[in-house]
Design an enzyme around this catalytic site. Structure first.
Site, PDB file in Angstrom:
ATOM      1  N   SER A  89      -3.727   2.519  -0.471  1.00 22.53           N
ATOM      2  CA  SER A  89      -3.697   3.506   0.605  1.00 22.53           C
ATOM      3  C   SER A  89      -4.965   3.408   1.452  1.00 22.53           C
ATOM      4  O   SER A  89      -5.205   2.377   2.068  1.00 22.53           O
ATOM      5  CB  SER A  89      -3.498   4.896  -0.003  1.00 22.53           C
ATOM      6  N   TRP A  90      -5.784   4.460   1.509  1.00 25.81           N
ATOM      7  CA  TRP A  90      -7.048   4.371   2.236  1.00 25.81           C
ATOM      8  C   TRP A  90      -7.880   3.196   1.736  1.00 25.81           C
ATOM      9  O   TRP A  90      -8.567   2.533   2.512  1.00 25.81           O
ATOM     10  CB  TRP A  90      -7.833   5.672   2.104  1.00 25.81           C
ATOM     11  N   ASP A 139       8.001   4.094   1.144  1.00 30.04           N
ATOM     12  CA  ASP A 139       6.700   4.532   1.654  1.00 30.04           C
ATOM     13  C   ASP A 139       6.874   4.911   3.123  1.00 30.04           C
ATOM     14  O   ASP A 139       7.300   4.090   3.940  1.00 30.04           O
ATOM     15  CB  ASP A 139       5.682   3.395   1.514  1.00 30.04           C
ATOM     16  N   GLY A 182      -7.263   8.026  -0.703  1.00 24.98           N
ATOM     17  CA  GLY A 182      -7.701   9.319  -0.217  1.00 24.98           C
ATOM     18  C   GLY A 182      -7.692   9.355   1.311  1.00 24.98           C
ATOM     19  O   GLY A 182      -6.646   9.497   1.918  1.00 24.98           O
ATOM     20  N   HIS A 184       4.927   5.784  -1.947  1.00 20.77           N
ATOM     21  CA  HIS A 184       3.486   5.551  -1.743  1.00 20.77           C
ATOM     22  C   HIS A 184       2.778   5.807  -3.068  1.00 20.77           C
ATOM     23  O   HIS A 184       2.047   6.778  -3.229  1.00 20.77           O
ATOM     24  CB  HIS A 184       2.989   6.495  -0.653  1.00 20.77           C
TER      25      HIS A 184
END
Length: 318
Positions: free
Chosen positions: A114-115, A269, A42, A297
């Site tokens: 990701s985050w 990505d 996120g 991604h």
């Protein structure tokens, strides 16, 4: 190596972490197994049952949580009255420690996407001895350069979508500065119409920049998810991810020495355009980099899934 079968939690709860926030958590697999913490992306995406299937349930005690403001945690960021000032990286790291103590865990493998990879890296850097291994995919480090690339930089690759994205902001300085911060100001507007249009414009841009068709994200059609996600992402991206200094994660990569880690990255990505994952790998003694051709991604892409399962299987024997 394919995904493990679907499983259900054997325990779950709501952890009071202060500031009026309660964080949802669940545990799956073997109650006496090797602890593994899952950090979703996120910021603001929430956990999914897919993540459970990346670990051997006979070996691992799998812990998932919804970070502040998203998923089943309360209050939700989609609600205008939710106080976002208490949703910061430092507080999320504190929540992880509160959960670890609540569950009686000494050390755990940390998995992040990701985050979640930013959060996992910073957790390992700032809490020595707590993280036994790291398995990260869709790797990011939370730098301003990454935010600039994923907003203004990709405008050169997707010019038509970028023009619509930029047009969603008021004319003038807002369109020329930090686009995430500018959208966050709209998402904090007292006018619900302004907020709704900003959330849709933000998620339309994220959808448009998916590197290969089909360019659609089903969860963005849920207005509650869309609002909470857009508000949280722009809150973090517009404020330097609340890290202590630009490039803090890469700057402190040497602190990861002694923590084995596997970085699984799709060759498509867009974060790769800055060389972030390669720079992290070079600066992190003991890390392994696995590049999956023709994947973007996406933690669920063919080849990425198999590499992630291979990594958790490998660390299960440690």
């Amino acid at each position: 190596m394919s995904l493990y079968p679907e499983i259900e939690p054997y325990d779950h709860g709501m952890l009071d972490v202060g500031d009026g926030n309660r964080v949802y958590w669940e545990t799956c697999g073997n109650p006496r197994g090797k602890p593994a913490l899952v950090l979703h992306g996120g910021p603001g995406s929430g956990s999914t049952s897919y993540f459970r299937r990346l670990f051997d349930p006979a070996v691992y005690r799998i812990v998932l949580l919804d970070q502040r403001g998203c998923g089943r945690s309360t209050p939700h960021a989609s609600a205008y009255g939710t106080d976002m000032s208490v949703n910061t990286t430092a507080r999320l790291l504190g929540d992880l420690e509160s959960l670890r103590r609540r569950l009686g865990i000494g050390r755990w493998l940390v998995w992040g996407v990701s985050w979640g990879s930013v959060l996992g890296l910073r957790y390992a850097q700032t809490h020595p001895g707590v993280v036994s291994e790291l398995v990260l995919t869709g790797v990011a480090t939370g730098s301003d350069a990454e935010v600039e690339l994923l907003t203004r930089g990709l405008g050169k690759v997707f010019p038509e979508a970028f023009e619509r994205f930029r047009a969603g902001l008021p004319e003038g300085a807002a369109r020329d500065g930090n686009l995430a911060a500018a959208y966050n100001r709209l998402l904090e507007s007292p006018d619900p119409g302004v907020r709704d249009r900003a959330a849709r414009a933000w998620t339309d841009w994220e959808t448009a920049t998916i590197p290969a068709p089909p360019r659609s994200v089903e969860r963005f059609e849920d207005p509650v998810f869309r609002m909470g996600f857009a508000r949280t992402v722009t809150h973090y991206w517009g404020n330097g991810h609340f890290l202590d200094g630009e490039g803090a994660v890469l700057r402190d990569a040497h602190l990861l020495e002694g923590v084995p880690g596997t970085l699984v990255q799709g060759s498509l990505d867009f974060g790769n355009l800055l060389g972030t994952v390669w720079r992290l790998h070079q600066a992190w003694p003991g890390s392994e980099l696995v590049v999956v051709d023709e994947a973007g991604h996406d933690a669920g892409a063919p080849g990425v899934t198999e590499a992630l399962v291979a990594a958790t299987d490998g660390y299960a024997r440690r």
